[in-house]
Write a protein that holds these residues in place. Structure first.
Motif, PDB file in Angstrom:
ATOM      1  N   PHE A   1       0.822  -1.038   0.014  1.00 38.98           N
ATOM      2  CA  PHE A   1      -0.157  -0.313  -0.156  1.00 38.98           C
ATOM      3  C   PHE A   1       1.307   0.899  -0.121  1.00 38.98           C
ATOM      4  N   PRO A   2       1.248   1.242  -1.143  1.00 42.92           N
ATOM      5  CA  PRO A   2       2.463   2.873  -1.021  1.00 42.92           C
ATOM      6  C   PRO A   2       1.545   3.740  -1.008  1.00 42.92           C
ATOM      7  N   PRO A   3       2.567   5.314  -0.717  1.00 42.33           N
ATOM      8  CA  PRO A   3       1.335   6.104  -0.541  1.00 42.33           C
ATOM      9  C   PRO A   3       1.835   6.623  -1.671  1.00 42.33           C
ATOM     10  N   LYS A   4       0.873   7.980  -1.535  1.00 46.91           N
ATOM     11  CA  LYS A   4       0.861   8.339  -3.404  1.00 46.91           C
ATOM     12  C   LYS A   4       1.806   9.165  -3.006  1.00 46.91           C
ATOM     13  N   THR A   5       2.597   9.186  -4.683  1.00 44.90           N
ATOM     14  CA  THR A   5       4.400   9.742  -4.613  1.00 44.90           C
ATOM     15  C   THR A   5       4.794  11.026  -4.487  1.00 44.90           C
TER      16      THR A   5
END
Length: 161
Positions: A108-112
């Protein structure tokens, strides 16, 4: 040609030996006592010449070292057997939380474009470092490693007091 003999020394209470705790000072007999003391870290040891061992009674349970003719063996805690289960538990204690947090950060990567997109990765590294430091702290406490004496020895050696 005769083979070279390796001379070992047996442990006796009147000798001078390297300190097994600080590894900097020398332990020698204390007058009027059945004990030895280090001239650097000030640890006091009770002696057992028959079993070729010294015991550090200043902590409970005490640490014991055996003389093998050349140097002291690894410290052993009297009456406690540290086995592989403790090593595995320590590894799991460090790796399981780090892996869980790392997997969540990866899945669940954060938005860049988010200004705090670096937080999950730093959190994963901090989790590993803090859990690992807890294990190191426990080892220092259990084996009574004199960190202050080591720093003092390093300072004396390199600064030259």
């Amino acid at each position: 040609m005769p083979s070279p003999k390796i001379l070992t020394t047996s442990f006796h209470d009147q000798g001078v030996y390297p300190c097994p705790v600080c590894r900097v000072g020398k332990i020698s007999h204390m007058p009027l006592m059945e004990a030895m003391a280090c001239d650097f870290c000030q640890q006091i040891f009770t002696i057992d010449v028959e079993q070729q061992q010294i015991k550090m009674p200043s902590r409970q349970p005490p640490l014991i070292w055996y003389w093998n003719g050349f140097h002291w063996t690894e410290a052993q805690i009297e009456g406690v057997e540290l086995g592989w289960a403790y090593v595995i538990a320590a590894i799991v204690f460090v790796l399981l939380p780090t892996t869980l947090i790392g997997m969540v950060a990866y899945n669940f990567p954060p938005k860049t474009e988010s200004p705090l997109s670096w937080v999950p990765y730093v959190w994963t590294v901090l989790t590993f470092l803090l859990h690992f430091s807890i294990i190191i702290w426990l080892l220092i406490e259990v084996y009574q490693i004199p960190v202050g004496a080591y720093w003092r020895a390093i300072k004396e050696r390199f600064v030259g007091h």
